[in-house]
Design a protein around this motif. Structure first.
Motif, mmCIF file in Angstrom:
data_model
loop_
_atom_site.group_PDB
_atom_site.id
_atom_site.type_symbol
_atom_site.label_atom_id
_atom_site.label_comp_id
_atom_site.label_asym_id
_atom_site.label_seq_id
_atom_site.Cartn_x
_atom_site.Cartn_y
_atom_site.Cartn_z
ATOM 1 N N THR A 2 72.628 71.250 33.221
ATOM 2 C CA THR A 2 71.650 72.309 33.463
ATOM 3 C C THR A 2 70.282 71.802 33.074
ATOM 4 O O THR A 2 70.102 71.254 31.993
ATOM 5 C CB THR A 2 71.981 73.553 32.605
ATOM 6 O OG1 THR A 2 73.329 73.905 32.863
ATOM 7 C CG2 THR A 2 71.075 74.709 32.957
ATOM 8 N N THR A 19 64.213 73.073 31.980
ATOM 9 C CA THR A 19 63.043 73.818 32.439
ATOM 10 C C THR A 19 63.420 74.774 33.557
ATOM 11 O O THR A 19 64.232 74.455 34.416
ATOM 12 C CB THR A 19 61.954 72.876 32.954
ATOM 13 O OG1 THR A 19 62.556 71.993 33.875
ATOM 14 C CG2 THR A 19 61.300 72.108 31.835
ATOM 15 N N THR A 20 62.830 75.932 33.541
ATOM 16 C CA THR A 20 62.994 76.884 34.625
ATOM 17 C C THR A 20 61.748 76.791 35.487
ATOM 18 O O THR A 20 60.636 76.866 34.977
ATOM 19 C CB THR A 20 63.101 78.315 34.063
ATOM 20 O OG1 THR A 20 64.294 78.378 33.297
ATOM 21 C CG2 THR A 20 63.146 79.345 35.156
ATOM 22 N N ARG A 77 69.076 83.307 40.768
ATOM 23 C CA ARG A 77 68.566 82.678 39.537
ATOM 24 C C ARG A 77 68.412 81.172 39.647
ATOM 25 O O ARG A 77 68.063 80.526 38.667
ATOM 26 C CB ARG A 77 69.531 82.957 38.383
ATOM 27 C CG ARG A 77 69.585 84.391 37.954
ATOM 28 C CD ARG A 77 68.378 84.745 37.108
ATOM 29 N NE ARG A 77 68.438 86.123 36.661
ATOM 30 C CZ ARG A 77 67.404 86.791 36.170
ATOM 31 N NH1 ARG A 77 66.224 86.206 36.051
ATOM 32 N NH2 ARG A 77 67.529 88.035 35.789
ATOM 33 N N GLY A 78 68.701 80.600 40.800
ATOM 34 C CA GLY A 78 68.577 79.149 40.924
ATOM 35 C C GLY A 78 69.587 78.611 41.908
ATOM 36 O O GLY A 78 70.013 79.316 42.827
ATOM 37 N N SER A 110 67.560 76.297 37.308
ATOM 38 C CA SER A 110 67.269 77.726 37.215
ATOM 39 C C SER A 110 65.836 77.972 37.668
ATOM 40 O O SER A 110 64.972 77.094 37.569
ATOM 41 C CB SER A 110 67.487 78.228 35.788
ATOM 42 O OG SER A 110 66.578 77.613 34.922
ATOM 43 N N ALA A 111 65.619 79.154 38.207
ATOM 44 C CA ALA A 111 64.297 79.476 38.765
ATOM 45 C C ALA A 111 64.087 80.981 38.752
ATOM 46 O O ALA A 111 65.040 81.747 38.883
ATOM 47 C CB ALA A 111 64.205 78.962 40.194
ATOM 48 N N ASP A 112 62.827 81.368 38.596
ATOM 49 C CA ASP A 112 62.514 82.798 38.687
ATOM 50 C C ASP A 112 62.702 83.307 40.110
ATOM 51 O O ASP A 112 63.138 84.431 40.330
ATOM 52 C CB ASP A 112 61.068 83.049 38.246
ATOM 53 C CG ASP A 112 60.908 82.872 36.744
ATOM 54 O OD1 ASP A 112 61.946 82.895 36.041
ATOM 55 O OD2 ASP A 112 59.768 82.692 36.281
#
Ligand code: GLY
Length: 394
Positions: free
Chosen positions: A7, A10-11, A196-197, A207-209
């Motif tokens: 994982t 950083t997002t 979420r990613g 992961s991402a907004d």
């Protein structure tokens, strides 16, 4: 063996799945708006842009029933000069934007009737287009066949080189700080009721907004996307040829020339560097990208009817690509019913033309949560059963 899962700590603010010109322009504009942005694609800048001719044909590719799309096409065409200048400055690469205009011609009475109808539709739509006799067409383009019966001169339909456009967008993204993950996305990650990613082919979890699905004709194939937001896109194959005009032949053509021959579109797009692009077939054959003898034969036969001198030219490349078609031939842009998931796909015949407006619209959607007013008709929600029902009963 199952890939090891890692994982990323950083997002990112925006994770773009698909690095064709639409994904790239979305990422570039998002990064320019201050979003931490990443792209997932094994070969950024590849895909349909490597095949497309690059016509910016808002007026000559006008069709009945596509007035809403016309407005978006025109808006994007108008942005092209400034977009090209900005991208060339940002990347240090020329993208071959050429304000050359287009001539659509007719070879027989049926073609002429078809062009007359197109002309009437263009005029009703307030577009600039001038009817020319066959002789006037040949005065503009002396290599045209003597049998050309008339044509439409459209000085506002230009061209860009999609390969150079794609390369410039990759560099502009790199310079703007976009992170590239050069592999396939395996599945979308949905947690609770939110995207979420994504999980990549090697098992890496990003992961991402917000996630943007910009996978061209493959956009409907990503695992993990809930059924109600899977984009309704399908591949439409186009075979395209590239010929070379030796310097001693120039000028062979000074502008794009196109026609409908025996019901099929054929177009010839001359670049300043001597490349002459001849396209394109339109075939509903799934994900097949075979170049066929029949496809090449038909393109050359039809192009030869327009420009008999063409058979003297070296044939340097044959290739097939897939247009991402949607049910109404218009793109799907912006937020979906799944929070955190946006679409930028379904551009069908207009991906290159719609690149500037798509980048701006997607950056707006990613930073405000909404599409700009002019782009709202292209929301993916227009295909949601519930929205369609509400529209009908309103
Ligand atoms: N817009 C040209 C094509 O899709 O063939």
């Amino acid at each position: 063996m199952h890939p090891r899962t890692t994982t990323e700590r950083t997002t990112t603010d925006a994770l773009v799945l698909g690095g064709g010109i639409i994904g790239l322009v979305t990422a570039w504009r998002a990064a320019q708006h201050g979003l931490r942005t990443a792209i997932v694609d094994p070969e950024p800048g590849g895909g349909a842009a490597q095949v497309a001719a690059g016509m910016l044909a808002a007026v000559t590719e006008l069709h009945y029933g596509e007035q809403t799309l016309l407005a978006l096409n025109i808006a994007s065409a108008e942005r092209y000069p400034a977009f090209a200048a900005e991208l060339e400055e940002a990347s240090g690469q020329e993208i071959g934007y050429r304000a050359c205009g287009t001539l659509a011609v007719a070879l027989d009475a049926d073609d002429r009737a078809h062009l007359r109808e197109l002309h009437a539709l263009q005029r009703q739509s307030g577009l600039e287009s001038e009817w020319l006799s066959g002789r006037e067409c040949r005065r503009l383009e002396p290599m045209l066949a003597p049998g050309v019966r008339g044509g439409l001169r459209v000085d506002g339909d230009h061209q860009v080189d999609p390969r150079r456009l794609a390369k410039a967008l990759v560099i502009a993204c790199e310079r703007a700080g976009v992170t590239f993950h050069r592999q396939w996305a395996d599945r979308l990650t949905v947690v609770g009721d939110r995207a979420r990613g994504a999980v990549l082919a090697d098992g890496t979890e990003l992961s991402a907004d917000q996630v943007v699905l910009a996978g061209g004709s493959l956009s409907g194939k990503l695992a993990g996307v809930p059924a109600e937001v899977v984009p309704p896109v399908r591949p439409v194959k186009g075979q395209v040829l590239r010929l070379t005009v030796p310097p001693s032949y120039a000028p062979f053509l000074s502008r794009t020339v196109r026609a409908v021959v025996r019901g099929s579109d054929v177009y010839l797009v001359p670049r300043e560097n001597g490349e002459l692009v001849v396209g394109a077939t339109s075939e509903e054959l799934g994900w097949d990208t075979t170049v066929t003898a029949g496809g090449v034969y038909e393109l050359l036969r039809d192009a030869h009817e327009l420009l008999p001198g063409l058979t003297e030219l070296p044939l340097t490349e044959t290739r097939a690509g897939l247009r991402p078609a949607s049910p109404d031939n218009a793109p799907l842009l912006g937020p979906t019913a799944l929070p955190g998931l946006h679409l930028a796909t379904g551009h069908y015949r207009n991906g290159v033309l719609l690149t500037p407006v798509t980048g701006d619209a997607m950056a707006h959607a990613l930073t405000t949560g909404e599409l700009p007013d002019a782009v709202r008709p292209f929301t993916p929600r227009r295909f949601s059963a519930l929205e369609v029902l509400q529209e009908q009963t309103a």
